[in-house]
Structures are given as C-alpha cells and as structure tokens.
Motif scaffolding. Structure first.
Motif, PDB file in Angstrom:
ATOM      1  N   ASP A  69     -97.596  36.161  34.957  1.00  0.00           N
ATOM      2  CA  ASP A  69     -99.108  36.343  34.649  1.00  0.00           C
ATOM      3  C   ASP A  69     -99.794  37.386  35.787  1.00  0.00           C
ATOM      4  O   ASP A  69    -100.069  38.423  36.213  1.00  0.00           O
ATOM      5  CB  ASP A  69    -100.335  35.596  33.528  1.00  0.00           C
ATOM      6  CG  ASP A  69     -99.407  35.326  32.241  1.00  0.00           C
ATOM      7  OD1 ASP A  69     -98.359  35.675  32.500  1.00  0.00           O
ATOM      8  OD2 ASP A  69    -100.036  34.467  32.147  1.00  0.00           O
ATOM      9  N   ILE A  70     -99.250  36.520  37.067  1.00  0.00           N
ATOM     10  CA  ILE A  70    -100.314  37.282  37.859  1.00  0.00           C
ATOM     11  C   ILE A  70     -99.195  38.233  38.887  1.00  0.00           C
ATOM     12  O   ILE A  70    -100.099  38.957  39.010  1.00  0.00           O
ATOM     13  CB  ILE A  70     -99.850  35.557  39.473  1.00  0.00           C
ATOM     14  CG1 ILE A  70    -101.356  34.349  38.600  1.00  0.00           C
ATOM     15  CG2 ILE A  70    -100.073  36.809  40.699  1.00  0.00           C
ATOM     16  CD1 ILE A  70    -101.081  32.967  39.550  1.00  0.00           C
ATOM     17  N   ILE A  71     -97.958  38.152  38.743  1.00  0.00           N
ATOM     18  CA  ILE A  71     -97.316  39.092  39.484  1.00  0.00           C
ATOM     19  C   ILE A  71     -97.698  40.596  38.288  1.00  0.00           C
ATOM     20  O   ILE A  71     -98.619  41.468  39.284  1.00  0.00           O
ATOM     21  CB  ILE A  71     -95.383  39.160  39.207  1.00  0.00           C
ATOM     22  CG1 ILE A  71     -95.080  38.143  40.384  1.00  0.00           C
ATOM     23  CG2 ILE A  71     -94.905  40.608  39.283  1.00  0.00           C
ATOM     24  CD1 ILE A  71     -93.746  37.713  39.253  1.00  0.00           C
ATOM     25  N   HIS A  72     -97.611  41.008  37.363  1.00  0.00           N
ATOM     26  CA  HIS A  72     -98.468  42.115  36.616  1.00  0.00           C
ATOM     27  C   HIS A  72     -99.799  42.574  36.970  1.00  0.00           C
ATOM     28  O   HIS A  72     -99.988  43.327  37.319  1.00  0.00           O
ATOM     29  CB  HIS A  72     -97.787  41.705  35.352  1.00  0.00           C
ATOM     30  CG  HIS A  72     -98.995  42.687  34.009  1.00  0.00           C
ATOM     31  ND1 HIS A  72     -97.649  44.095  34.416  1.00  0.00           N
ATOM     32  CD2 HIS A  72     -99.968  43.016  32.988  1.00  0.00           C
ATOM     33  CE1 HIS A  72     -98.738  44.748  33.197  1.00  0.00           C
ATOM     34  NE2 HIS A  72     -99.307  44.390  33.454  1.00  0.00           N
ATOM     35  N   ALA A  73    -100.745  41.097  37.034  1.00  0.00           N
ATOM     36  CA  ALA A  73    -101.996  41.407  36.842  1.00  0.00           C
ATOM     37  C   ALA A  73    -102.004  41.635  38.558  1.00  0.00           C
ATOM     38  O   ALA A  73    -103.251  42.530  38.643  1.00  0.00           O
ATOM     39  CB  ALA A  73    -102.350  40.096  36.254  1.00  0.00           C
ATOM     40  N   ASN A  74    -101.343  41.145  39.653  1.00  0.00           N
ATOM     41  CA  ASN A  74    -101.954  42.134  40.552  1.00  0.00           C
ATOM     42  C   ASN A  74    -101.156  43.339  40.739  1.00  0.00           C
ATOM     43  O   ASN A  74    -100.430  43.567  42.176  1.00  0.00           O
ATOM     44  CB  ASN A  74    -101.702  41.610  41.968  1.00  0.00           C
ATOM     45  CG  ASN A  74    -102.914  40.115  41.516  1.00  0.00           C
ATOM     46  OD1 ASN A  74    -104.268  40.163  42.136  1.00  0.00           O
ATOM     47  ND2 ASN A  74    -102.279  38.441  40.971  1.00  0.00           N
ATOM     48  N   SER A  75     -99.968  43.629  40.468  1.00  0.00           N
ATOM     49  CA  SER A  75     -99.173  45.246  40.478  1.00  0.00           C
ATOM     50  C   SER A  75     -99.776  46.357  40.229  1.00  0.00           C
ATOM     51  O   SER A  75    -100.923  46.137  39.630  1.00  0.00           O
ATOM     52  CB  SER A  75     -97.870  44.644  39.342  1.00  0.00           C
ATOM     53  OG  SER A  75     -98.125  45.004  38.090  1.00  0.00           O
ATOM     54  N   PRO A  76     -99.086  47.270  40.985  1.00  0.00           N
ATOM     55  CA  PRO A  76     -99.269  49.106  40.140  1.00  0.00           C
ATOM     56  C   PRO A  76     -99.427  49.531  38.962  1.00  0.00           C
ATOM     57  O   PRO A  76    -100.330  49.470  38.343  1.00  0.00           O
ATOM     58  CB  PRO A  76     -98.718  49.752  41.164  1.00  0.00           C
ATOM     59  CG  PRO A  76     -98.328  48.983  42.475  1.00  0.00           C
ATOM     60  CD  PRO A  76     -98.074  47.682  41.152  1.00  0.00           C
ATOM     61  N   LEU A  77     -98.910  47.970  38.503  1.00  0.00           N
ATOM     62  CA  LEU A  77     -98.839  48.490  36.615  1.00  0.00           C
ATOM     63  C   LEU A  77     -99.716  47.216  35.845  1.00  0.00           C
ATOM     64  O   LEU A  77     -99.895  47.533  34.286  1.00  0.00           O
ATOM     65  CB  LEU A  77     -97.496  48.187  36.022  1.00  0.00           C
ATOM     66  CG  LEU A  77     -95.798  48.860  37.375  1.00  0.00           C
ATOM     67  CD1 LEU A  77     -94.439  48.119  36.555  1.00  0.00           C
ATOM     68  CD2 LEU A  77     -96.228  49.943  36.759  1.00  0.00           C
ATOM     69  N   LYS A  78    -100.510  47.226  36.499  1.00  0.00           N
ATOM     70  CA  LYS A  78    -101.761  46.517  35.607  1.00  0.00           C
ATOM     71  C   LYS A  78    -102.124  46.897  34.153  1.00  0.00           C
ATOM     72  O   LYS A  78    -102.681  45.728  33.524  1.00  0.00           O
ATOM     73  CB  LYS A  78    -102.228  45.933  36.651  1.00  0.00           C
ATOM     74  CG  LYS A  78    -103.320  46.438  37.602  1.00  0.00           C
ATOM     75  CD  LYS A  78    -104.275  46.089  38.282  1.00  0.00           C
ATOM     76  CE  LYS A  78    -105.761  47.076  39.123  1.00  0.00           C
ATOM     77  NZ  LYS A  78    -106.316  46.271  39.710  1.00  0.00           N
ATOM     78  N   ASP A  79    -102.128  48.192  34.806  1.00  0.00           N
ATOM     79  CA  ASP A  79    -102.483  48.833  33.462  1.00  0.00           C
ATOM     80  C   ASP A  79    -102.391  49.441  32.049  1.00  0.00           C
ATOM     81  O   ASP A  79    -102.354  49.718  31.043  1.00  0.00           O
ATOM     82  CB  ASP A  79    -104.138  49.688  34.059  1.00  0.00           C
ATOM     83  CG  ASP A  79    -104.931  49.292  34.636  1.00  0.00           C
ATOM     84  OD1 ASP A  79    -105.519  48.116  34.675  1.00  0.00           O
ATOM     85  OD2 ASP A  79    -105.481  49.948  35.642  1.00  0.00           O
TER      86      ASP A  79
END
Length: 462
Positions: A192-202
C-alpha cells in the motif's frame, strides 16, 4: 586522505611544516599569501589550516592574519584553524580563540605539541563532518516521511522504520518489487505504501491473493476469459491485468502460482502482452507488479516449482519484512492502536505480550486485541483477556515450575528476588530475544547483572 593547508610568506616554514605533516600521512597544500589561501579553500576540501599572522615584511601587528582568519571562517565556519606567529600577541590570541581558532602557537613551534594539536583538530573536524552529514540525512528522511502517505501503518521499531524508508525510496521508481516475510507480518501494508507514494498513486491499484483463488480459475482471474472459454464462463471476464492497466498490480502469495500461470506472467512482465483464455487476440498493458510471498522461492526453484527467470523478473528489488518477534518495539504501539483509548494494559500484561513469540505476527496480535476488548471485565486488560494465559507464563512462575524452587535468601543489586533458572531456559530466552540482554533478563525475572552471572556460570556466550 585529509588535506592540510599551510599559509606562510616564508617558503622555508612552509617546506618544514609540509615535510613534518606528510611524514604523518597527511596531504599538504602550501601557499604564501592570504589571497591564494582563500582561493584554495574555496576550491578544495581542506581539513585544517595552519596560518601565519603576518604577511608583509616588517609587519608584526597580526592584523593581516586576523583578517585572513575571519575570511576563512566566512567561507567555512567549521574549518579548524591553527594560528602561527613569531610575534606573540597575547590579547589577539585570546580574541581569536574566543572567535573559534583551534589553537595559537609561537615560532619556533614545538613539533610534538603542534602534531598533537593537528591530529586532534583533524579528528574532530572529521567527526563534525560525519555528524553534519547524518543530521542532513536524517532531516531529509524526516522530511520525506512527513510528506509521505504511510497508509496508517503503526510501528516503533528500527527494523520496521528501515522497511518503511526503503518502501518510500522504491516507490519513486516503476521496477518490480518482491516483498518477503511471514504470514500476517504486514506485507500488504508495505505494498500500500509503495503504491500510495508512487507516480501511479492516482491510477488503479488491484490486489490479488493468489493463494485464495481456485487453481482452475486463477489464469482467468489474472488474464481474463472470453465467453465459453470454460464451463460456467457465460460472459467475457476482464482479468486483473487489464483492470490494473496504467497502474499497479499486487500479487500476494506469488509462490502459489502454478507453472502454466508463471509462463504467462513472465511474458507479461517482459513484453506487456497476453491473451485472454479462449482468445487469440493479443492484448498489451503497462502494469507495475508488486508481489509478496512467505515461501522460500529459491527452494521452490531448486525443486522445479517456481521458474528462476520469473523470480529474477519479480525480484528486481527485494523488501524483506521481519517477523513481529524480531520487531518487539512494534508490539505495544500496535496493541495501543488496536485496543483504543478506552482500555489500559498494566505492566504485567505488557511484559507477557512482549515475551510471547507471536507466530501469527501482526494478524495474530490484532485478533488477540479484538478478543481482549470484547471479553474484558474492566478497562485494565489481563493476559487472560488476550487469550495468552496458556501460552505465556510469568517468568517467576515458569522458573518455579521448571526448577521447583526460588532462592529468596539473598537480594541482588536491584533488590529483586533471585530466580534460579537453568542453562536451557537462558539459551532459549537468548534465542527468542535475539540476544538483547535487557529483554532476556526481563523475561526471566532477573536483573542484567544476575543474568550475566548465570551466563558465566553455565559458560554461555551471548
């Protein structure tokens, strides 16, 4: 190698000092004027300056050296400077030392005294530089965490902090990540943390628990299926890869993927291409894959259960999550989070929670907290409320049961009762608490000094 700058209008002084310092392993740069010194300090990494106080013939006031000193300090406020002069002006020396001069020596100098001062100042300067770098690094890390979305994760251990830091660093890229660790340790939270802070979070974030899907439907779930592709497929099914197109796909328990699915997954990772079941139409997606496993995939590779080429595609970066038993400082913060503010955990209960091994990790701890909140007869939670009474025994009672006696005839350094524990108990506690003496002593009901005496008695090496 540390570089020392010598500034003196007398070439013979520069040569003598340079020779002495080079014999001690220092790199030396010399110059004859303040202007040259300022240029060198501005352009090079200098660990220490030894400067003269007078540079014009027949000048003895020290004003030139004073001016150079302040100019150097303006360039590098932390740069140590040793002042050297043939004319000892005590008042000026005191003034510049108050302003930060490292030392002040007269000519001719005492070699031993000067070398001792140089060694001390260079060492202090190196430590100061390291400390400043650590402070900058920590400031950057705290700034990154402050701005990051931690998805509500609760932790207090250094081990978990390192995992979170690495997850935030990994998040910036789009490479595949393999999160390893035991069941219930929190691998999905790191995803969750990796996705939420990635350029792909949206973008889409699709989770698939491979271990929870029937094998005969697994490929259809991942890659989709056309109507009629198999019995019961009455309409076209969109697979998880298509649903995650442009975003992130989290494949939990990746070690359970059958070999036929591994072949297709490898192809998607390499080319982005796949076909739905029952279709010959090639589709193309762009998906970041985060996978997780509690299995030893290298063992599965050796046994032919997992493809080695797929493993290296998934494991561009590995994020290894330790079990909760190796993150003991996480236990009480998690308990406080799970039970809420209406309940309290008294000290004996806290000690029992800390001494329990939590084989089910955070998931087991959360369930135990839910049980305690439901069954508690008062706001003060007991070991029995958590359902651990049979699994956790207070240290003194355990020792009494195993040895049949407690020696209370003497009192140790902390005025606590001496408990006789055997060699096997100590070795078991050392293994459980990774050799952390304070925790081992607490679990056995001993002071650290008493534990050390027993370890010496039994010949136990920490």
């Amino acid at each position: 190698m540390d570089t020392i700058l010598i500034v003196d209008d007398n070439q013979a002084v520069c040569t003598a000092l340079a020779l002495m310092l080079e014999l001690q392993g220092y790199a030396v740069v010399t110059c004859l004027s303040p202007e040259a010194a300022l240029k060198i300090v501005a352009e090079q990494e200098i660990a220490l300056v030894i400067q003269d106080m007078n540079f014009t013939q027949d000048t003895t006031s020290g004003e030139e050296g004073k001016r150079l000193f302040f100019q150097l300090r303006q360039l590098q406020p932390q740069l140590p400077i040793i002042l050297l002069t043939a004319w000892t002006q005590l008042e000026l020396a005191v003034e510049l030392v108050k302003q930060g001069a490292a030392d002040y020596m007269g000519k001719p100098w005492d070699d031993d005294k000067l070398l001792n001062s140089v060694n001390n100042m260079v060492s202090l300067h190196a430590l100061s530089q390291q400390n400043n770098q650590l402070i900058r690094t920590e400031h950057q890390r705290m700034s990154a965490i402050k701005d990051a979305d931690l998805c509500g994760i609760i932790f207090g251990s250094g081990a978990m902090q390192r995992c979170v830091d690495l997850a935030l660093q990994i998040a910036k890229s789009d490479v595949s990540v393999l999160i390893t660790g035991p069941n219930g340790a929190g691998k999905d939270k790191l995803a969750d943390i990796i996705h939420a802070n990635s350029p792909l979070k949206d973008k889409p974030f699709i989770k698939v628990n491979i271990g929870a899907l029937p094998m005969d439907l697994l490929e259809a779930e991942l890659f989709g299926a056309e109507a009629g592709a198999f019995t019961g497929a009455n309409k076209t099914r969109i697979g998880r890869f298509e649903a995650a197109d442009g975003g992130t796909l989290f494949l939990d328990e990746i070690g359970n993927l059958p070999l036929s699915g591994q072949v297709k997954l490898l192809r998607v990772l390499q080319t982005g291409e796949f076909e739905r079941l029952g279709s010959h139409q090639t589709r193309k997606v762009k998906v970041r894959v985060i996978s997780a496993t509690n299995a030893e995939l290298m063992d599965d590779i050796a046994c032919g259960r997992f493809r080695e080429d797929l493993f290296y595609r998934l494991n561009v970066i590995e994020l290894a999550l330790p079990p909760l038993s190796a993150r003991q400082d996480d236990i009480l913060p998690l308990v406080e989070h799970f039970i809420g503010k209406e309940f309290l955990v008294p000290k004996p209960t806290r000690q029992s929670l800390l001494s329990y091994s939590w084989p089910g990790n955070v998931r087991e701890l959360e369930n135990a907290c839910k049980r305690a909140v439901i069954l508690a007869s008062s706001p003060q939670l007991t070991v029995a409320d958590f359902g651990l009474a049979a699994a956790v025994t207070p240290p003194v009672e355990a020792a009494q049961r195993n040895t049949g006696e407690v020696n209370c005839a003497t009192v140790d350094e902390e005025n606590s009762a001496k408990v006789e524990v055997n060699k096997q108990q100590i070795e078991s506690a050392l293994a459980q608490h990774q050799g952390v003496i304070a925790r081992v002593a607490k679990s056995l009901g001993l002071s650290r000094q008493a534990l050390y005496r027993r370890m010496e008695k039994y010949g136990i090496d920490k």
